[in-house]
Write a protein that holds these residues in place. Structure first.
Motif, PDB file in Angstrom:
ATOM      1  N   ASN A   1      98.675 -14.806  30.173  1.00 41.78           N
ATOM      2  CA  ASN A   1      99.054 -16.080  30.782  1.00 41.78           C
ATOM      3  C   ASN A   1      99.867 -16.894  29.777  1.00 41.78           C
ATOM      4  N   ILE A   2     100.526 -17.914  30.277  1.00 36.95           N
ATOM      5  CA  ILE A   2     101.212 -18.893  29.421  1.00 36.95           C
ATOM      6  C   ILE A   2     100.678 -20.263  29.798  1.00 36.95           C
ATOM      7  N   ASP A   3     100.125 -20.961  28.825  1.00 42.15           N
ATOM      8  CA  ASP A   3      99.556 -22.282  29.071  1.00 42.15           C
ATOM      9  C   ASP A   3      99.876 -23.144  27.856  1.00 42.15           C
ATOM     10  N   PHE A   4      99.898 -24.447  28.047  1.00 44.87           N
ATOM     11  CA  PHE A   4     100.171 -25.356  26.929  1.00 44.87           C
ATOM     12  C   PHE A   4      98.932 -25.473  26.054  1.00 44.87           C
ATOM     13  N   ASP A   5      99.066 -25.074  24.801  1.00 47.13           N
ATOM     14  CA  ASP A   5      97.993 -25.226  23.816  1.00 47.13           C
ATOM     15  C   ASP A   5      98.662 -25.401  22.458  1.00 47.13           C
ATOM     16  N   HIS A   6      97.868 -25.584  21.422  1.00 46.46           N
ATOM     17  CA  HIS A   6      98.375 -25.837  20.063  1.00 46.46           C
ATOM     18  C   HIS A   6      99.385 -26.999  20.073  1.00 46.46           C
ATOM     19  N   PRO A   7      98.969 -28.158  20.585  1.00 46.17           N
ATOM     20  CA  PRO A   7      99.907 -29.292  20.658  1.00 46.17           C
ATOM     21  C   PRO A   7     100.319 -29.837  19.289  1.00 46.17           C
ATOM     22  N   ASP A   8      99.665 -29.359  18.220  1.00 45.85           N
ATOM     23  CA  ASP A   8     100.111 -29.737  16.873  1.00 45.85           C
ATOM     24  C   ASP A   8     101.387 -28.991  16.492  1.00 45.85           C
ATOM     25  N   TYR A   9     101.716 -27.934  17.269  1.00 50.56           N
ATOM     26  CA  TYR A   9     102.923 -27.160  16.970  1.00 50.56           C
ATOM     27  C   TYR A   9     103.897 -27.147  18.146  1.00 50.56           C
ATOM     28  N   PHE A  10     103.425 -26.767  19.334  1.00 47.33           N
ATOM     29  CA  PHE A  10     104.307 -26.701  20.501  1.00 47.33           C
ATOM     30  C   PHE A  10     104.507 -28.083  21.116  1.00 47.33           C
ATOM     31  N   ALA A  11     105.735 -28.349  21.547  1.00 48.92           N
ATOM     32  CA  ALA A  11     106.038 -29.677  22.110  1.00 48.92           C
ATOM     33  C   ALA A  11     105.527 -29.817  23.540  1.00 48.92           C
ATOM     34  N   ASN A  12     105.640 -28.746  24.327  1.00 48.28           N
ATOM     35  CA  ASN A  12     105.269 -28.792  25.741  1.00 48.28           C
ATOM     36  C   ASN A  12     105.232 -27.363  26.280  1.00 48.28           C
ATOM     37  N   ILE A  13     104.973 -27.212  27.575  1.00 51.25           N
ATOM     38  CA  ILE A  13     104.870 -25.887  28.178  1.00 51.25           C
ATOM     39  C   ILE A  13     106.187 -25.117  28.082  1.00 51.25           C
ATOM     40  N   ASP A  14     107.313 -25.815  28.143  1.00 50.49           N
ATOM     41  CA  ASP A  14     108.615 -25.138  28.032  1.00 50.49           C
ATOM     42  C   ASP A  14     108.811 -24.530  26.643  1.00 50.49           C
ATOM     43  N   ASP A  15     108.300 -25.219  25.641  1.00 54.54           N
ATOM     44  CA  ASP A  15     108.378 -24.718  24.270  1.00 54.54           C
ATOM     45  C   ASP A  15     107.521 -23.458  24.122  1.00 54.54           C
ATOM     46  N   VAL A  16     106.337 -23.470  24.738  1.00 58.85           N
ATOM     47  CA  VAL A  16     105.466 -22.286  24.714  1.00 58.85           C
ATOM     48  C   VAL A  16     106.161 -21.127  25.427  1.00 58.85           C
ATOM     49  N   PHE A  17     106.727 -21.416  26.605  1.00 63.12           N
ATOM     50  CA  PHE A  17     107.418 -20.363  27.366  1.00 63.12           C
ATOM     51  C   PHE A  17     108.543 -19.745  26.539  1.00 63.12           C
ATOM     52  N   SER A  18     109.285 -20.572  25.831  1.00 61.52           N
ATOM     53  CA  SER A  18     110.421 -20.050  25.053  1.00 61.52           C
ATOM     54  C   SER A  18     109.947 -19.064  23.993  1.00 61.52           C
ATOM     55  N   ALA A  19     108.763 -19.310  23.421  1.00 64.04           N
ATOM     56  CA  ALA A  19     108.216 -18.384  22.418  1.00 64.04           C
ATOM     57  C   ALA A  19     107.880 -17.039  23.068  1.00 64.04           C
ATOM     58  N   PHE A  20     107.231 -17.082  24.241  1.00 63.37           N
ATOM     59  CA  PHE A  20     106.886 -15.839  24.941  1.00 63.37           C
ATOM     60  C   PHE A  20     108.139 -15.101  25.423  1.00 63.37           C
ATOM     61  N   GLN A  21     109.145 -15.866  25.849  1.00 61.38           N
ATOM     62  CA  GLN A  21     110.388 -15.233  26.286  1.00 61.38           C
ATOM     63  C   GLN A  21     111.057 -14.505  25.118  1.00 61.38           C
ATOM     64  N   GLU A  22     111.054 -15.140  23.963  1.00 63.64           N
ATOM     65  CA  GLU A  22     111.648 -14.506  22.778  1.00 63.64           C
ATOM     66  C   GLU A  22     110.872 -13.243  22.410  1.00 63.64           C
ATOM     67  N   MET A  23     109.545 -13.323  22.497  1.00 63.81           N
ATOM     68  CA  MET A  23     108.711 -12.152  22.224  1.00 63.81           C
ATOM     69  C   MET A  23     109.033 -11.008  23.198  1.00 63.81           C
ATOM     70  N   SER A  24     109.284 -11.357  24.466  1.00 63.25           N
ATOM     71  CA  SER A  24     109.543 -10.344  25.497  1.00 63.25           C
ATOM     72  C   SER A  24     110.747  -9.476  25.166  1.00 63.25           C
ATOM     73  N   TRP A  25     111.778 -10.096  24.566  1.00 56.25           N
ATOM     74  CA  TRP A  25     112.983  -9.331  24.216  1.00 56.25           C
ATOM     75  C   TRP A  25     112.700  -8.294  23.133  1.00 56.25           C
ATOM     76  N   GLN A  26     111.590  -8.453  22.405  1.00 55.68           N
ATOM     77  CA  GLN A  26     111.284  -7.567  21.270  1.00 55.68           C
ATOM     78  C   GLN A  26     110.409  -6.378  21.650  1.00 55.68           C
ATOM     79  N   VAL A  27     109.992  -6.306  22.913  1.00 53.10           N
ATOM     80  CA  VAL A  27     109.129  -5.204  23.364  1.00 53.10           C
ATOM     81  C   VAL A  27     110.004  -3.988  23.691  1.00 53.10           C
ATOM     82  N   ASN A  28     109.560  -2.800  23.279  1.00 49.98           N
ATOM     83  CA  ASN A  28     110.418  -1.608  23.343  1.00 49.98           C
ATOM     84  C   ASN A  28     110.245  -0.706  24.557  1.00 49.98           C
TER      85      ASN A  28
END
Length: 431
Positions: free
Chosen positions: A170-197
């Protein structure tokens, strides 16, 4: 032979990695603070040396694996620099290590530890597998074909990994000391997705994950009919859960798990999907699902007198709801009592109303003072700000847990990611 020295070996990921390397016959030792953590039990059982922090621990010929919690100014890291030793951050080392295997990263805002534990249990029963779980558990197999590991999104650490497969719960907003909002969290998961082989297994019931794009196939699992792997005909009982799995609307098989709550059906579905893709026999998967006993600090139960005491890592509103739901499924006749310790001031502030809504699903709530982390040890709000939003709540201190005794024949949930265990231990000491 190289000695791998772990700076901060009691960290959950670090202790697990140390065990993996130890099992694969590498020389391993580490250092940490004197305070006792549950993660060191497995290290001690393996005979891995744990030293108090001091620069004298660092000797020529070592490779230093540094925990993410410790800066370059730490005395041991400084000494390693002075001696010109290789210094590798935990997530970087892991990223290189996994290249030797068919690797499976398990990530998500919630459920990644339980899913990693379940996948590791099933995979090692079917094929030689090494694994690293976020509850501090790790095991290496010298003949391993697969490497199953938990990949944390915090500070985008998982971007050090290029796994063959990824399970995204799942993708949910957490770690608000680092992530700005849910879109910021999504961008991290999207970047990770490009790295899967090879392939991604994503929960299609999660609206954020529905938007994930990748260069590899994305297979969706969930309860919804549009998923590639769908759970239907779910039967919940006080013994566990049974469900049918359909693959692209064609019946595949019926599975039973000794766990409770929808989240455990989804975790199991992710594992079933990956095993189906890797052509592991469904009969083997069915048998192994039934023997999974869970991971540390995830719905860990014990019976004391007339009460059931459950220790759980739940520290986000979504996780609290899932834990209360699971307790209600297993113990429908019992009173559900929540003892909750919020973890970090930023998370408590950000989700104040959501915490109240989740905790109000319990019959009675006791609140412990907010646990500050190494990153932040104070904030503007106090535990009374949460108490004001929960009519049934009371404040609980470690030195007086006696109020719990009045809840005879109840389920007591100790929840939190800080040191909530000390409240549980204090209470059990009075019984």
């Amino acid at each position: 032979m190289t000695i791998y020295h772990f700076v901060g070996i009691k960290g959950s990921g670090m202790s697990a990695l140390a065990q993996v390397l130890h099992d694969m016959n590498y020389h391993v030792q580490g250092s940490d603070v004197e305070k006792r953590f549950f993660t060191q039990i497995s290290l001690e059982q393996s005979g891995i040396k744990i030293l108090p922090f001091q620069k004298e621990n660092i000797q020529p010929g070592m490779t230093v694996i540094a925990g993410n919690a410790y800066p370059d100014t730490h005395e041991e890291i400084q000494e390693a620099m002075k001696l010109g030793l290789p210094i590798v951050r935990y997530h970087r080392f892991l990223g290189d290590f996994m290249k030797k295997f068919t690797s499976v990263a398990v990530t998500g805002a919630h459920g990644k530890t339980s899913t990693t534990g379940l996948l590791a249990h099933v995979m090692k029963g079917a094929k030689p597998t090494s694994f690293l779980i976020g509850d501090g558990t790790g095991r290496g197999d010298a003949d391993a074909e697969y490497f199953v590991f938990e990949a944390c999104e915090y500070r985008r650490h998982f971007l050090s990994y290029f796994p063959d497969y990824a399970i995204m719960t799942n993708i949910d907003f957490d770690h608000p000391d680092y992530f700005a909002n849910i879109d910021d969290v999504f961008s991290a998961f999207q970047e990770m997705s490009w790295q899967v082989n090879k392939g991604i297994f994503a929960c299609g019931d999660d609206e954020q994950l529905q938007k994930i794009q990748a260069k590899v196939p994305v297979l969706f699992y969930g309860f919804g009919e549009e998923n590639d792997f769908q759970a239907r005909n779910v039967i919940k009982s006080t013994e566990g859960t049974t469900f049918d799995v359909f693959v692209r609307n064609t019946f595949y098989d019926t599975f039973s798990i000794p766990q409770f709550g929808d989240h455990n059906v989804l975790n199991s579905l992710a594992v079933i999907a990956l095993c189906h893709y890797e052509e592991i026999d469904s009969e083997i998967v069915k048998d192994l699902l039934l023997t999974f006993e869970g991971v540390k600090r995830r719905f860990s139960e014990k019976k004391v007198a007339s009460q059931v005491i459950i220790d759980d890592y739940a520290h986000h509103p979504t996780e609290i709801r899932a834990t209360v739901e699971a307790a209600r499924q297993k113990y429908p006749e019992k009173e559900i009592v929540a003892v909750f310790q919020p973890h970090t001031f930023t998370r408590t502030q950000t989700f104040l109303d959501d915490f109240a809504e989740s905790l109000n699903k319990a019959d009675k709530v006791y609140l412990c003072d907010i646990f500050g982390s190494a990153r932040e040890n104070h904030g503007k709000l106090t535990i009374t700000d949460l108490q004001d939003r929960i009519p049934s709540s009371e404040i609980m201190k470690e030195e007086d847990t006696s109020a719990l005794k009045q809840h005879e024949n109840s389920v007591i949930l100790f929840m939190g990611a800080g040191d909530i265990q000390k409240f549980q231990e204090a209470y059990e000491g009075t019984l």
